[in-house]
Write a protein that holds these residues in place. Structure first.
Motif, mmCIF file in Angstrom:
data_model
loop_
_atom_site.group_PDB
_atom_site.id
_atom_site.type_symbol
_atom_site.label_atom_id
_atom_site.label_comp_id
_atom_site.label_asym_id
_atom_site.label_seq_id
_atom_site.Cartn_x
_atom_site.Cartn_y
_atom_site.Cartn_z
ATOM 1 N N ARG A 115 -0.851 -6.312 -61.205
ATOM 2 C CA ARG A 115 -1.763 -6.938 -60.241
ATOM 3 C C ARG A 115 -2.610 -5.929 -59.460
ATOM 4 N NH1 ARG A 115 0.493 -11.483 -56.504
ATOM 5 N NH2 ARG A 115 1.758 -9.813 -55.684
ATOM 6 N N ASN A 116 -2.639 -4.658 -59.891
ATOM 7 C CA ASN A 116 -3.515 -3.724 -59.172
ATOM 8 C C ASN A 116 -4.421 -2.913 -60.101
ATOM 9 O OD1 ASN A 116 -1.868 -1.761 -60.149
ATOM 10 N ND2 ASN A 116 -0.759 -1.414 -58.240
ATOM 11 N N GLY A 117 -4.668 -3.402 -61.302
ATOM 12 C CA GLY A 117 -5.632 -2.748 -62.189
ATOM 13 C C GLY A 117 -5.098 -1.504 -62.877
ATOM 14 N N ALA A 118 -3.761 -1.330 -62.873
ATOM 15 C CA ALA A 118 -3.208 -0.115 -63.478
ATOM 16 C C ALA A 118 -2.620 -0.365 -64.861
ATOM 17 C CB ALA A 118 -2.132 0.471 -62.560
ATOM 18 N N CYS A 119 -2.457 -1.628 -65.244
ATOM 19 C CA CYS A 119 -2.005 -1.929 -66.603
ATOM 20 C C CYS A 119 -3.051 -2.857 -67.219
ATOM 21 C CB CYS A 119 -0.624 -2.584 -66.595
ATOM 22 S SG CYS A 119 -0.617 -4.340 -66.170
ATOM 23 N N SER A 120 -2.901 -3.182 -68.486
ATOM 24 C CA SER A 120 -3.958 -3.973 -69.117
ATOM 25 C C SER A 120 -3.490 -5.383 -69.472
ATOM 26 C CB SER A 120 -4.438 -3.251 -70.382
ATOM 27 O OG SER A 120 -3.334 -3.033 -71.237
ATOM 28 N N THR A 121 -2.351 -5.799 -68.911
ATOM 29 C CA THR A 121 -1.758 -7.078 -69.317
ATOM 30 C C THR A 121 -2.706 -8.259 -69.074
ATOM 31 O OG1 THR A 121 0.361 -6.121 -68.688
ATOM 32 C CG2 THR A 121 0.351 -8.470 -69.131
ATOM 33 N N CYS A 122 -3.489 -8.218 -67.984
ATOM 34 C CA CYS A 122 -4.328 -9.380 -67.656
ATOM 35 C C CYS A 122 -5.738 -9.260 -68.215
ATOM 36 C CB CYS A 122 -4.373 -9.590 -66.140
ATOM 37 S SG CYS A 122 -5.224 -8.269 -65.280
ATOM 38 N N LYS A 123 -5.940 -8.327 -69.156
ATOM 39 C CA LYS A 123 -7.283 -8.158 -69.735
ATOM 40 C C LYS A 123 -7.659 -9.403 -70.542
ATOM 41 C CE LYS A 123 -8.035 -4.096 -71.638
ATOM 42 N NZ LYS A 123 -7.888 -3.112 -72.725
ATOM 43 N N GLY A 124 -8.863 -9.920 -70.325
ATOM 44 C CA GLY A 124 -9.293 -11.108 -71.065
ATOM 45 C C GLY A 124 -10.804 -11.190 -71.098
ATOM 46 N N LYS A 125 -11.316 -12.174 -71.838
ATOM 47 C CA LYS A 125 -12.766 -12.246 -72.081
ATOM 48 C C LYS A 125 -13.423 -13.289 -71.181
ATOM 49 C CE LYS A 125 -16.039 -12.066 -75.732
ATOM 50 N NZ LYS A 125 -16.330 -11.944 -77.112
ATOM 51 N N VAL A 126 -14.578 -12.913 -70.661
ATOM 52 C CA VAL A 126 -15.388 -13.857 -69.902
ATOM 53 C C VAL A 126 -16.434 -14.414 -70.861
ATOM 54 C CG1 VAL A 126 -16.948 -14.141 -67.947
ATOM 55 C CG2 VAL A 126 -15.017 -12.540 -67.783
ATOM 56 N N VAL A 127 -16.435 -15.728 -71.039
ATOM 57 C CA VAL A 127 -17.376 -16.367 -71.968
ATOM 58 C C VAL A 127 -18.713 -16.593 -71.274
ATOM 59 C CG1 VAL A 127 -17.755 -18.420 -73.405
ATOM 60 C CG2 VAL A 127 -15.458 -17.491 -73.160
ATOM 61 N N SER A 128 -18.678 -17.020 -70.015
ATOM 62 C CA SER A 128 -19.929 -17.192 -69.276
ATOM 63 C C SER A 128 -19.662 -17.052 -67.786
ATOM 64 C CB SER A 128 -20.535 -18.566 -69.575
ATOM 65 O OG SER A 128 -19.684 -19.561 -69.073
ATOM 66 N N GLY A 129 -20.734 -16.734 -67.045
ATOM 67 C CA GLY A 129 -20.616 -16.627 -65.592
ATOM 68 C C GLY A 129 -20.759 -15.194 -65.116
ATOM 69 N N GLU A 130 -21.074 -15.097 -63.826
ATOM 70 C CA GLU A 130 -21.262 -13.774 -63.197
ATOM 71 C C GLU A 130 -20.006 -13.420 -62.409
ATOM 72 O OE1 GLU A 130 -24.173 -12.052 -63.598
ATOM 73 O OE2 GLU A 130 -24.591 -13.699 -64.993
ATOM 74 N N TYR A 131 -19.697 -12.136 -62.377
ATOM 75 C CA TYR A 131 -18.501 -11.717 -61.634
ATOM 76 C C TYR A 131 -18.612 -10.246 -61.289
ATOM 77 C CZ TYR A 131 -17.239 -9.944 -66.245
ATOM 78 O OH TYR A 131 -17.266 -9.298 -67.451
ATOM 79 N N GLU A 132 -17.848 -9.884 -60.262
ATOM 80 C CA GLU A 132 -17.720 -8.474 -59.892
ATOM 81 C C GLU A 132 -16.451 -7.979 -60.571
ATOM 82 O OE1 GLU A 132 -16.653 -6.624 -55.798
ATOM 83 O OE2 GLU A 132 -18.364 -8.004 -55.591
ATOM 84 N N ALA A 133 -16.560 -6.959 -61.428
ATOM 85 C CA ALA A 133 -15.404 -6.576 -62.262
ATOM 86 C C ALA A 133 -14.349 -5.790 -61.487
ATOM 87 C CB ALA A 133 -15.876 -5.762 -63.454
ATOM 88 N N GLY A 134 -14.735 -5.086 -60.416
ATOM 89 C CA GLY A 134 -13.771 -4.247 -59.693
ATOM 90 C C GLY A 134 -13.462 -2.991 -60.497
ATOM 91 N N GLY A 135 -12.658 -2.123 -59.890
ATOM 92 C CA GLY A 135 -12.404 -0.824 -60.527
ATOM 93 C C GLY A 135 -11.177 -0.832 -61.412
ATOM 94 N N ALA A 136 -11.225 -0.011 -62.457
ATOM 95 C CA ALA A 136 -10.041 0.256 -63.292
ATOM 96 C C ALA A 136 -10.388 1.449 -64.154
ATOM 97 C CB ALA A 136 -9.703 -0.932 -64.175
ATOM 98 N N PRO A 137 -9.393 2.339 -64.400
ATOM 99 C CA PRO A 137 -9.711 3.535 -65.179
ATOM 100 C C PRO A 137 -10.096 3.202 -66.619
ATOM 101 C CG PRO A 137 -7.389 3.498 -64.471
ATOM 102 C CD PRO A 137 -8.004 2.245 -63.983
ATOM 103 N N ALA A 138 -10.883 4.113 -67.236
ATOM 104 C CA ALA A 138 -11.418 3.866 -68.586
ATOM 105 C C ALA A 138 -10.315 3.719 -69.625
ATOM 106 C CB ALA A 138 -12.372 4.989 -68.972
ATOM 107 N N GLN A 139 -9.141 4.343 -69.389
ATOM 108 C CA GLN A 139 -8.078 4.179 -70.398
ATOM 109 C C GLN A 139 -7.469 2.784 -70.344
ATOM 110 O OE1 GLN A 139 -7.866 6.353 -67.887
ATOM 111 N NE2 GLN A 139 -5.800 6.506 -67.050
ATOM 112 N N ILE A 140 -7.700 2.056 -69.263
ATOM 113 C CA ILE A 140 -7.194 0.680 -69.166
ATOM 114 C C ILE A 140 -8.225 -0.290 -69.737
ATOM 115 C CG2 ILE A 140 -6.450 -1.138 -67.548
ATOM 116 C CD1 ILE A 140 -4.504 1.206 -67.722
ATOM 117 N N ILE A 141 -9.507 -0.087 -69.378
ATOM 118 C CA ILE A 141 -10.566 -0.930 -69.939
ATOM 119 C C ILE A 141 -11.801 -0.051 -70.153
ATOM 120 C CG2 ILE A 141 -11.153 -1.857 -67.622
ATOM 121 C CD1 ILE A 141 -11.911 -4.488 -69.253
ATOM 122 N N SER A 142 -12.232 0.065 -71.402
ATOM 123 C CA SER A 142 -13.327 0.980 -71.721
ATOM 124 C C SER A 142 -14.680 0.325 -71.416
ATOM 125 C CB SER A 142 -13.271 1.361 -73.203
ATOM 126 O OG SER A 142 -13.502 0.207 -73.986
#
Ligand SMILES: Cc1cc2nc3c(=O)[nH]c(=O)nc-3n(C[C@H](O)[C@H](O)[C@H](O)COP(=O)(O)OP(=O)(O)OC[C@H]3O[C@@H](n4cnc5c(N)ncnc54)[C@H](O)[C@@H]3O)c2cc1C
Length: 343
Positions: A38-65
Motif C-alpha cells: 500500500r505504499n508503492g514499494a511492491c507491484s502487487t496492485c499494478k493494473g491497467k487503466v482502460v479510460s479516464g484521467e488520473y494522477e499516477a503518484g510516485g514509484a521507482p522504475a523497477q516497480i513500474i517502468s
C-alpha cells in the motif's frame, strides 16, 4: 470532488473521494483488488487503466517502468482519479463481512528468539472476533501517523491473540523501539494502535501441491497458513523451503521439523546461504528459491506461496514462471518492502 471507477471484467463500481487512492476506495467499498504494501514499494496492485484521467503518484522504475506507464499501467495504491475511470483488475474473492478496522492492541509477551528476532504476542479487543485469512498482515499506526506492517503468524483463534515475528532493522523507526535499550524498549502491557486485517496474500482452495517459500521472517504468514491447513484437515501435499543467511535465521527450525511428523504429506527443506565453519551446517546451501528449482524442475502443476525479502520474491516469481513453467496465476506473494523501498 468524487469520481466513479468501474472495474472490468466484473463491471463492479465504486466511488473515490477527494485525495483517496483507487485501492483505498475499492477496499472501503468491499471490492478487493490484489494488494500488499500500500505504499508503492511492491507491484502487487499494478493494473491497467482502460479510460479516464488520473494522477499516477510516485514509484521507482523497477516497480513500474515508463514503458508500462505509457501502456496505461499504474499502481492502484498510488493512483488518484481526476475523472471517472475504467480499470482492468482481477478482483480477489474474500468474505465481505471481514472488515478492515482500526483498533487498540495490547502487548502480551516479548520473546527474543535470536539477536534480531522478536516474537511479539498481541491481544486484540475481545468485543468482536478478530477474523482474517491466514497469510494477511496488520499495520501498526505509529504516533506520527506512519504505518509499519507485520504478518500474523497464527491463524485466527477464539482468544483474539495474535503472534508476530519482528526482525530488527537497526536505525528503524519501529523496530528500534521493539528491540531498544531498557528505557526505550517495547514493554509488556504497552498499547499500540493497529489497522487490520490487510493484504491479499492467503491460502487459496486448490488440489495442487503447495510450495511455501520463505526468507527470514517471511516464515510468519506461512506458519499461519500451515497451522490453518493442519487445523482444517487440508491434506494437499506441502513442501516448505525456508532460507536464511545463517542457521540462527531459521528461528523456529524445530517447529518446522516437527510438522514432518505431525502433517500427512509435508516436507521441510531448510536452506542456509552464508554458513560459516563454526555453524557446522550440513544442510542445503545457496539461494532458497534455487533449492526448489533443483528439487522440482517442473512447477507447472504446483501452487507457490512466497514471502520475505523483495529480491527473493522477485527472483522466485521470474525463475519459477520463466524456467519451471509455473502458471503466473499460481504464484502468490508478499514482499517485505520498507517505506524506503518506495522512495
Ligand atoms: C506486507 C508486509 C508485511 C511485512 N511483514 C513483516 C513481518 O512479519 N516481519 C518483519 O520483520 N517485517 C515485516 N515487514 C517489514 C516491516 O514492515 C518493516 O519494514 C521493517 O520491520 C522495518 O521497520 P522500521 O520502522 O524498524 O524501519 P524503517 O524506519 O522503515 O527503516 C529504517 C532504515 O532501514 C532500512 N531498511 C529497512 N528494512 C530493511 C531491510 N530489510 N534490509 C535492509 N535495509 C532495511 C530502510 O531502508 C531505512 O533506511 C513487512 C512488510 C510488508 C510490506
Amino acid at each position: 470532488m468524487s469520481f466513479k471507477v468501474t472495474v472490468l471484467p466484473s463491471q463492479h463500481e465504486f466511488t473515490v473521494d477527494d485525495g483517496q487512492s483507487v485501492l483505498d476506495a475499492a477496499l472501503a467499498a468491499g471490492i478487493v483488488l490484489p494488494y500488499s504494501c500500500r505504499n508503492g514499494a511492491c507491484s502487487t496492485c499494478k493494473g491497467k487503466v482502460v479510460s479516464g484521467e488520473y494522477e499516477a503518484g510516485g514509484a521507482p522504475a523497477q516497480i513500474i517502468s515508463q514503458e508500462e506507464r505509457d501502456q496505461g499501467y499504474t499502481l492502484f495504491c498510488q493512483a488518484r482519479p481526476l475523472s471517472d475511470m475504467t480499470i482492468e483488475a482481477h478482483e480477489v474473492r474474500m468474505a465481505s463481512d471481514i472488515q478492515i478496522r482500526k483498533m487498540p492492541s495490547r502487548v502480551m509477551s516479548l520473546d527474543k528468539l535470536a539477536d534480531d528476532i522478536m516474537v511479539v504476542k498481541l491481544q486484540l479487543p475481545a468485543s468482536d472476533p478478530f477474523r482474517y485469512y491466514p497469510g494477511q498482515y496488520l499495520d501498526f499506526i505509529l504516533k506520527d501517523g506512519r504505518h509499519r506492517s507485520y504478518s500474523m503468524a497464527t491463524p485466527p483463534n477464539e482468544s483474539n491473540l495474535v503472534e508476530l515475528h519482528i526482525r530488527h532493522t537497526p536505525g528503524g523507526a519501529f523496530t528500534d523501539h521493539v528491540f531498544g535499550t531498557a528505557a526505550t524498549q517495547m514493554k509488556v502491557r504497552e498499547i499500540l494502535r493497529v489497522e487490520a486485517p490487510l493484504g491479499s496474500f492467503f491460502l487459496r482452495e486448490s488440489d495442487r501441491p503447495a510450495i511455501f517459500l520463505a526468507s527470514g521472517t517471511g516464515f510468519a504468514p506461512i506458519k499461519a497458513m500451515i497451522e490453518h491447513m493442519a487445523a482444517s484437515g487440508d491434506r494437499r501435499p506441502v513442501r516448505l523451503y525456508w532460507g536464511g543467511r545463517r542457521p540462527a535465521d531459521l528461528y523456529m527450525d524445530a517447529l518446522a521439523r516437527g510438522w514432518e511428523s505431525s502433517l500427512s504429506d509435508f516436507k521441510y527443506v531448510p536452506v542456509v546461504s552464508e554458513a560459516t565453519p563454526e555453524d557446522n551446517w550440513r544442510g542445503r546451501g545457496g539461494f532458497v528459491h534455487r533449492a526448489v528449482m533443483e528439487d522440482i524442475p517442473d512447477l507447472s502443476g504446483h501452487q507457490v506461496y512466497a514471502c520475505g525479502a523483495p529480491i527473493m520474491v522477485d527472483n522466485a516469481r521470474r525463475d519459477f514462471i520463466d524456467v519451471c513453467g509455473l502458471p503466473e496465476s499460481e504464484f502468490y506473494a508478499d514482499a517485505f518492502t520498507t517505506a524506503a523501498d518506495a522512495a
